[in-house]
Motif scaffolding. Structure first.
Motif, PDB file in Angstrom:
ATOM      1  N   ASP A 216      33.968  41.477  44.670  1.00 32.37           N
ATOM      2  CA  ASP A 216      35.006  42.499  44.567  1.00 32.37           C
ATOM      3  C   ASP A 216      36.354  41.870  44.189  1.00 32.37           C
ATOM      4  OD1 ASP A 216      36.029  45.287  45.053  1.00 32.37           O
ATOM      5  OD2 ASP A 216      37.170  44.241  46.600  1.00 32.37           O
ATOM      6  N   LYS A 217      36.683  40.728  44.807  1.00 31.59           N
ATOM      7  CA  LYS A 217      37.956  40.075  44.494  1.00 31.59           C
ATOM      8  C   LYS A 217      37.947  39.560  43.054  1.00 31.59           C
ATOM      9  CE  LYS A 217      42.026  38.488  45.753  1.00 31.59           C
ATOM     10  NZ  LYS A 217      42.187  37.534  46.869  1.00 31.59           N
ATOM     11  N   ARG A 221      40.639  40.689  40.073  1.00 33.59           N
ATOM     12  CA  ARG A 221      41.437  39.746  39.298  1.00 33.59           C
ATOM     13  C   ARG A 221      41.116  39.827  37.804  1.00 33.59           C
ATOM     14  NH1 ARG A 221      44.292  35.745  41.748  1.00 33.59           N
ATOM     15  NH2 ARG A 221      43.937  34.324  39.987  1.00 33.59           N
ATOM     16  N   CYS A 222      39.833  39.905  37.467  1.00 33.77           N
ATOM     17  CA  CYS A 222      39.462  39.965  36.044  1.00 33.77           C
ATOM     18  C   CYS A 222      39.972  41.248  35.397  1.00 33.77           C
ATOM     19  CB  CYS A 222      37.950  39.854  35.893  1.00 33.77           C
ATOM     20  SG  CYS A 222      37.293  38.207  36.268  1.00 33.77           S
ATOM     21  N   TYR A 263      46.152  45.070  45.641  1.00 30.42           N
ATOM     22  CA  TYR A 263      46.120  43.768  44.961  1.00 30.42           C
ATOM     23  C   TYR A 263      46.069  43.906  43.446  1.00 30.42           C
ATOM     24  CZ  TYR A 263      44.854  39.004  43.813  1.00 30.42           C
ATOM     25  OH  TYR A 263      44.845  37.740  43.283  1.00 30.42           O
ATOM     26  N   ARG A 264      45.216  44.793  42.925  1.00 30.91           N
ATOM     27  CA  ARG A 264      45.001  44.858  41.476  1.00 30.91           C
ATOM     28  C   ARG A 264      46.283  45.174  40.696  1.00 30.91           C
ATOM     29  NH1 ARG A 264      39.830  46.476  39.553  1.00 30.91           N
ATOM     30  NH2 ARG A 264      39.736  47.796  41.407  1.00 30.91           N
ATOM     31  N   PRO A 265      47.068  46.211  41.065  1.00 31.51           N
ATOM     32  CA  PRO A 265      48.299  46.463  40.297  1.00 31.51           C
ATOM     33  C   PRO A 265      49.269  45.279  40.332  1.00 31.51           C
ATOM     34  CG  PRO A 265      47.770  48.335  41.704  1.00 31.51           C
ATOM     35  CD  PRO A 265      46.873  47.226  42.118  1.00 31.51           C
ATOM     36  N   GLY A 266      49.390  44.641  41.500  1.00 29.70           N
ATOM     37  CA  GLY A 266      50.276  43.490  41.587  1.00 29.70           C
ATOM     38  C   GLY A 266      49.819  42.346  40.704  1.00 29.70           C
ATOM     39  N   GLY A 293      38.717  34.050  34.484  1.00 36.33           N
ATOM     40  CA  GLY A 293      37.285  34.218  34.240  1.00 36.33           C
ATOM     41  C   GLY A 293      36.468  33.003  34.619  1.00 36.33           C
ATOM     42  N   LEU A 294      36.934  31.805  34.266  1.00 31.62           N
ATOM     43  CA  LEU A 294      36.192  30.586  34.589  1.00 31.62           C
ATOM     44  C   LEU A 294      36.091  30.391  36.097  1.00 31.62           C
ATOM     45  CD1 LEU A 294      34.801  27.955  33.824  1.00 31.62           C
ATOM     46  CD2 LEU A 294      37.073  26.887  33.629  1.00 31.62           C
ATOM     47  N   ALA A 295      37.189  30.591  36.802  1.00 27.76           N
ATOM     48  CA  ALA A 295      37.161  30.410  38.246  1.00 27.76           C
ATOM     49  C   ALA A 295      36.229  31.410  38.910  1.00 27.76           C
ATOM     50  CB  ALA A 295      38.573  30.557  38.809  1.00 27.76           C
ATOM     51  N   ALA A 296      36.283  32.672  38.477  1.00 28.40           N
ATOM     52  CA  ALA A 296      35.406  33.687  39.060  1.00 28.40           C
ATOM     53  C   ALA A 296      33.941  33.355  38.811  1.00 28.40           C
ATOM     54  CB  ALA A 296      35.750  35.056  38.480  1.00 28.40           C
ATOM     55  N   ALA A 297      33.622  32.942  37.584  1.00 32.46           N
ATOM     56  CA  ALA A 297      32.235  32.621  37.252  1.00 32.46           C
ATOM     57  C   ALA A 297      31.731  31.432  38.071  1.00 32.46           C
ATOM     58  CB  ALA A 297      32.116  32.324  35.760  1.00 32.46           C
ATOM     59  N   LEU A 298      32.571  30.418  38.244  1.00 30.03           N
ATOM     60  CA  LEU A 298      32.150  29.233  38.989  1.00 30.03           C
ATOM     61  C   LEU A 298      31.894  29.555  40.454  1.00 30.03           C
ATOM     62  CD1 LEU A 298      31.672  26.183  39.184  1.00 30.03           C
ATOM     63  CD2 LEU A 298      34.114  25.914  39.612  1.00 30.03           C
ATOM     64  N   VAL A 299      32.792  30.296  41.083  1.00 32.03           N
ATOM     65  CA  VAL A 299      32.631  30.619  42.505  1.00 32.03           C
ATOM     66  C   VAL A 299      31.399  31.492  42.717  1.00 32.03           C
ATOM     67  CG1 VAL A 299      33.675  31.765  44.483  1.00 32.03           C
ATOM     68  CG2 VAL A 299      35.077  30.327  42.999  1.00 32.03           C
TER      69      VAL A 299
END
Length: 312
Positions: A216-217, A221-222, A263-266, A293-299
């Motif tokens: 979800d996080k 962010r993406c 969080y998303r609008p900020g 994107g890279l950080a999300a994919a890695l985690v």
């Protein structure tokens, strides 16, 4: 008018935004008057310290400790940048400690985050400026110390009076944040990636709990970056490249940390401002999308691999 007030109260935190404005506006004015980036760096540290103190519901002694750790972290990470492996270990350890603290008390995670953020951002910016890392921060130390002191005084005199709610938080399995953030930090330092601090923090930011919470996080962010980066590139077309424009965009980004409740609008607003800033200074705005994107994919891949191995 009543509808506007209701929407403002529902989506914006006027209490915290007013206090952040009391810190960042003087810093911006000092920067424009001749203090330069050093004054704005002091304002950034002040904002992050205040956010840590307010969200973490820190007492006066805890607030002093948090400000001191943020200052020390700036110098330490700027100095360690030249050794990618050691820098990676330090960033991974900071992210892991923040996660473990957040698992015990949700408010402690906020305090840890807003201690790590200024240390990471200011440290990386100093190290990437072409100098000798920590030495680049010494001229800004009076501004940084003044910012930390201003945040402490504002919190002591006009902070929230409600007692803290010690609710337990959530964190991913032990080692996930350390491994993911450490790898991202090594990539940023070893390859000297532009705005490497974005990549490191993008990994630390999404290590918030189990697979569902992390997914979800990552989506927040993406999607926020996908909305904000194109908007920021359009905004840059309407602005004239100048130090004043760049510093104003930086100050506005600090304000978004406190202004939006969701969080998303900020994050979309911060992505737009970051993309506009990069475009004005001749950078590549889409780096923001790459980092997120890279950080999300890695985690997500690390967590999924861990669950698969556990099932085996």
């Amino acid at each position: 008018m009543a509808t506007l007030r209701r929407l403002w109260a529902e989506h914006c935190d006027a209490y915290l935004a007013a206090r952040v404005s009391a810190l960042i506006v003087p810093a911006l004015l000092a920067a424009l008057a001749g203090g330069g980036e050093a004054a704005l760096q002091g304002g950034m540290l002040a904002v992050c310290c205040l956010m840590a103190m307010e969200h973490g519901r820190l007492g006066r002694r805890g607030a002093v400790l948090q400000a001191a750790l943020a200052l020390a972290g700036c110098l330490a990470l700027a100095w360690l940048w030249r050794w990618p492996a050691v820098f990676a270990l330090a960033c991974g350890a900071a992210a892991e400690i923040g996660g473990r603290m957040g698992a015990r008390r949700a408010r402690w995670r906020s305090a840890a985050n807003f201690t790590f953020i200024p240390a990471l951002y200011l440290g990386c910016e100093a190290a990437q400026s072409g100098g000798s890392g920590a030495a680049e921060l010494w001229p800004a130390m009076p501004w940084l110390a003044a910012g930390a002191l201003a945040a402490w005084l504002l919190h002591a005199l006009a902070g929230r009076c409600a007692p803290p709610q010690d609710k337990p938080g959530a964190a991913p399995r032990a080692g996930v944040a350390f491994a993911c953030v450490g790898l991202l930090a090594w990539l940023a330092a070893h390859f000297q990636l532009p705005c490497g601090q974005w990549l490191v923090w993008s990994g630390a930011s999404v290590c918030v709990g189990g697979l569902s919470a992390i997914r979800d996080k990552c989506w927040q962010r993406c999607s926020g970056a996908l909305l904000g980066v194109p908007a920021g590139m359009l905004l840059a077309l309407a602005l004239q490249p100048s130090p004043e424009s760049s510093m104003s965009l930086g100050a506005a980004a600090m304000l978004t940390l406190a202004l939006f409740r969701a969080y998303r609008p900020g994050f979309a607003a911060r992505s737009a401002l970051a993309a506009a800033h990069l475009s004005l200074i001749g950078g590549v705005a889409v780096w923001r999308l790459f980092d997120v994107g890279l950080a999300a994919a890695l985690v997500l891949a690390t967590l999924a691999a861990g669950q698969w191995l556990a099932a085996r």
